[in-house]
Scaffold this motif. Structure first.
Motif, mmCIF file in Angstrom:
data_model
loop_
_atom_site.group_PDB
_atom_site.id
_atom_site.type_symbol
_atom_site.label_atom_id
_atom_site.label_comp_id
_atom_site.label_asym_id
_atom_site.label_seq_id
_atom_site.Cartn_x
_atom_site.Cartn_y
_atom_site.Cartn_z
ATOM 1 N N ALA A 29 62.956 22.100 -50.003
ATOM 2 C CA ALA A 29 62.651 20.571 -49.348
ATOM 3 C C ALA A 29 63.754 20.014 -48.419
ATOM 4 O O ALA A 29 63.403 19.459 -47.428
ATOM 5 C CB ALA A 29 62.203 19.712 -50.498
ATOM 6 N N GLY A 30 65.056 20.252 -48.985
ATOM 7 C CA GLY A 30 66.358 19.787 -48.148
ATOM 8 C C GLY A 30 66.212 20.452 -47.062
ATOM 9 O O GLY A 30 66.356 20.204 -45.885
ATOM 10 N N GLN A 31 66.056 21.893 -47.019
ATOM 11 C CA GLN A 31 66.177 22.787 -45.786
ATOM 12 C C GLN A 31 65.112 22.428 -44.931
ATOM 13 O O GLN A 31 65.056 22.635 -43.609
ATOM 14 C CB GLN A 31 66.003 24.033 -46.408
ATOM 15 N N GLU A 58 62.948 20.683 -39.742
ATOM 16 C CA GLU A 58 62.096 19.853 -38.630
ATOM 17 C C GLU A 58 62.888 19.446 -37.530
ATOM 18 O O GLU A 58 62.488 19.076 -36.426
ATOM 19 C CB GLU A 58 61.721 18.693 -39.790
ATOM 20 N N LEU A 59 64.287 19.134 -37.920
ATOM 21 C CA LEU A 59 65.246 18.852 -36.652
ATOM 22 C C LEU A 59 65.918 19.953 -35.933
ATOM 23 O O LEU A 59 66.793 20.040 -34.937
ATOM 24 C CB LEU A 59 66.072 17.873 -37.093
ATOM 25 N N GLY A 85 74.228 19.032 -58.048
ATOM 26 C CA GLY A 85 73.829 19.566 -56.848
ATOM 27 C C GLY A 85 72.943 18.532 -56.183
ATOM 28 O O GLY A 85 71.871 18.966 -55.473
ATOM 29 N N GLN A 86 73.083 17.433 -56.328
ATOM 30 C CA GLN A 86 72.105 16.270 -55.899
ATOM 31 C C GLN A 86 72.703 15.630 -54.770
ATOM 32 O O GLN A 86 71.744 15.220 -53.951
ATOM 33 C CB GLN A 86 71.942 15.439 -56.858
ATOM 34 N N GLY A 87 73.896 15.573 -54.601
ATOM 35 C CA GLY A 87 74.360 14.468 -53.444
ATOM 36 C C GLY A 87 74.278 14.920 -52.025
ATOM 37 O O GLY A 87 73.701 13.960 -51.076
ATOM 38 N N VAL A 92 70.817 14.136 -47.155
ATOM 39 C CA VAL A 92 69.884 14.671 -46.130
ATOM 40 C C VAL A 92 68.618 14.099 -46.067
ATOM 41 O O VAL A 92 68.009 13.424 -45.355
ATOM 42 C CB VAL A 92 69.461 16.239 -46.352
ATOM 43 N N LYS A 93 67.942 13.602 -47.345
ATOM 44 C CA LYS A 93 66.929 12.928 -47.373
ATOM 45 C C LYS A 93 66.894 11.551 -47.056
ATOM 46 O O LYS A 93 65.947 10.785 -46.472
ATOM 47 C CB LYS A 93 66.241 13.159 -48.878
#
Ligand SMILES: Cc1cc2nc3c(=O)[nH]c(=O)nc-3n(C[C@H](O)[C@H](O)[C@H](O)COP(=O)(O)OP(=O)(O)OC[C@H]3O[C@@H](n4cnc5c(N)ncnc54)[C@H](O)[C@@H]3O)c2cc1C
Length: 413
Positions: free
Chosen positions: A52-54, A59-60, A307-309, A314-315
């Motif tokens: 989801a982060g990717q 998108e950009l 692995g959340q930061g 990004v989100k």
């Protein structure tokens, strides 16, 4: 044209900055280091980004390295007793799609160039509190994305949302070459996670470092005072690799063959330190009365254990982007800032924060039962690992024993 200042050229600031210049905003991005210093500097993170982060990056148009980085296809999770005996192994693919780990030095330098190409302005300068007044006077909104930089403490700690007053782990990370990875042992390229009860976590995976060639990262998240806690006094990055080998030889001998030849991937490929997980309030007021807000680690700093930061950074950059665009010509007032943060906190960030912090606390009985069942049930393992990619999916069962029993009952049905 509305004008925005962003302090900090990390992933949060750059996602926001690139999104805004693409939408026609006048954006100035302040970075305390020039691209060369970032590229030749320290590696800040293992930079694992969920599917989801990717998607936000894609998108950009920022997913440049997709074909070059070896995907982490799933998770191999060992729980090991303090004496070294294996308690359980849980293994399987991600629920949605692979993770990728691309060196943030590589990303941020390329994204700064892209930001300028699109018409953004980069100013290399370490921003001080006095500079903040100038930014606020010159632009419609100032967003601080300075990560763990001192300037982030301009935002008050939100005591109600913080559960720790001090670091829970002493952290070491090295990025190395001449490590074979785990495909031969696991059958796929995993996020290789070893939870050593009372000792700490060893979190590893394949990584694309600044030479754009495959490497491997190894994080040692040590419980203070445990046998893993031996990195804080090392005096060079090379020594840090040697101490990593020494730890593996003594405490994880089954991994020794893999690490014995490893060497530092580049001179800056190691970090060590400690992080107090901290949530801050989203509105800061300058002496002039001007308001600031923040994104990424500035408002919510986490230990690297889950692995959340980066995923949150990004989100949160993306969330702020949408909020600014939706605001149109209206004022960026305190109510709007608070609402923007509340929306992000309530829908996503609170779960990422509790999930990440939970990994540093004793494992309660209801979670132990889920782990044991997941070791036998691939569908439950997939559900469990999805918590890393999408922390809201860990709730309520992660914190509610009755909800955990319900999950277990569904598995048994
Ligand atoms: C060992 C470790 C492993 C990790 N692994 C992962 C992982 O696998 N997945 C994950 O999701 N997260 C991970 N993280 C966390 C993640 O790296 C961070 O949360 C993320 O980088 C935060 O992004 P950011 O843009 O908010 O801040 P940063 O990446 O810290 O960027 C802030 C930028 O602002 C600059 N700056 C600071 N002060 C100023 C100033 N006064 N003026 C101008 N510029 C300034 C800094 O130099 C920096 O370039 C890990 C962290 C650690 C410690």
């Amino acid at each position: 044209m509305r004008s925005i200042s962003i302090i900090g050229a990390g992933p949060a600031g750059l996602i926001l900055g690139i999104g805004l210049v693409r939408a026609g905003y006048d954006v100035t991005l302040y970075s305390d280091r020039d691209p060369e210093a970032i590229r030749n500097g320290f590696v800040p993170s293992s930079a694992g980004l969920s599917f989801a982060g990717q998607a936000v990056e894609a998108e950009l148009g920022l997913n440049t390295w997709d074909d070059r980085v070896q995907e982490l296809e799933g998770v191999h999770f060992d729980v090991v007793a303090p004496g070294g005996d294996l308690v359980t192994t849980i293994e399987g693919p991600w629920h949605d799609g692979p993770w990728r780990c691309v060196d943030l030095r590589l990303k941020c330098v390329a994204w700064m160039a892209e930001f300028e190409r699109l018409g953004g302005r980069v100013v290399v300068r370490e921003i001080t509190p006095d500079d903040l007044e100038r930014c606020a006077a010159d632009t419609d909104l100032t967003v601080v994305a300075a990560g763990k930089g001192k300037i982030s403490s301009f935002f008050a700690r939100d005591d109600e949302k913080c559960i720790f007053a001090e670091p829970q782990r002493n952290i070491s990370m090295v990025v190395v070459k001449d490590h074979p990875g785990w495909v031969d042992a696991v059958g796929f390229a995993p996020l290789h996670y070893t939870k050593m009860l009372d000792v700490g976590e060893v979190i590893c995976g394949t990584f694309l470092n600044t030479d754009e060639e495959p490497a491997v990262f190894l994080i040692f998240d040590a419980v203070p005072g445990s046998p893993m806690d031996r990195f804080m006094h090392v005096s060079s990055n090379e020594e840090q690799v040697e101490v990593s080998k020494q730890f593996v030889k003594e405490c994880m001998p089954w991994e020794w063959e893999r690490v014995k030849d490893m060497r530092l991937a580049d001179p800056g490929a190691a970090i060590r330190g400690r992080i107090t997980p901290t949530v801050r309030k989203p509105v800061a007021k300058l002496p002039s009365g001007a308001l600031l807000t923040g994104i990424g680690d500035t408002l919510s700093t986490k230990d690297g254990i889950g692995g959340q930061g980066l995923n949150s950074a990004v989100k949160s950059g993306h969330h702020m982007l949408k909020a600014i665009l939706d605001r149109g010509d209206k004022a960026f007032d305190a109510e709007w800032i608070q609402h923007t943060w509340d929306e992000f906190w309530n829908s996503y960030e609170q779960y990422a924060d509790v999930f990440n912090n939970g990994l540093m606390m004793p494992v309660p009985v209801h979670q132990q039962k889920i782990f044991a069942a997941a070791a036998q049930n691939p569908e439950l393992a997939r559900k469990l690992f999805h918590c890393f990619s999408h922390p809201p999916s860990a709730f309520p069962w992660m914190v509610d024993p009755a909800a955990a029993e319900e999950v277990l009952a569904q598995v048994e049905r």
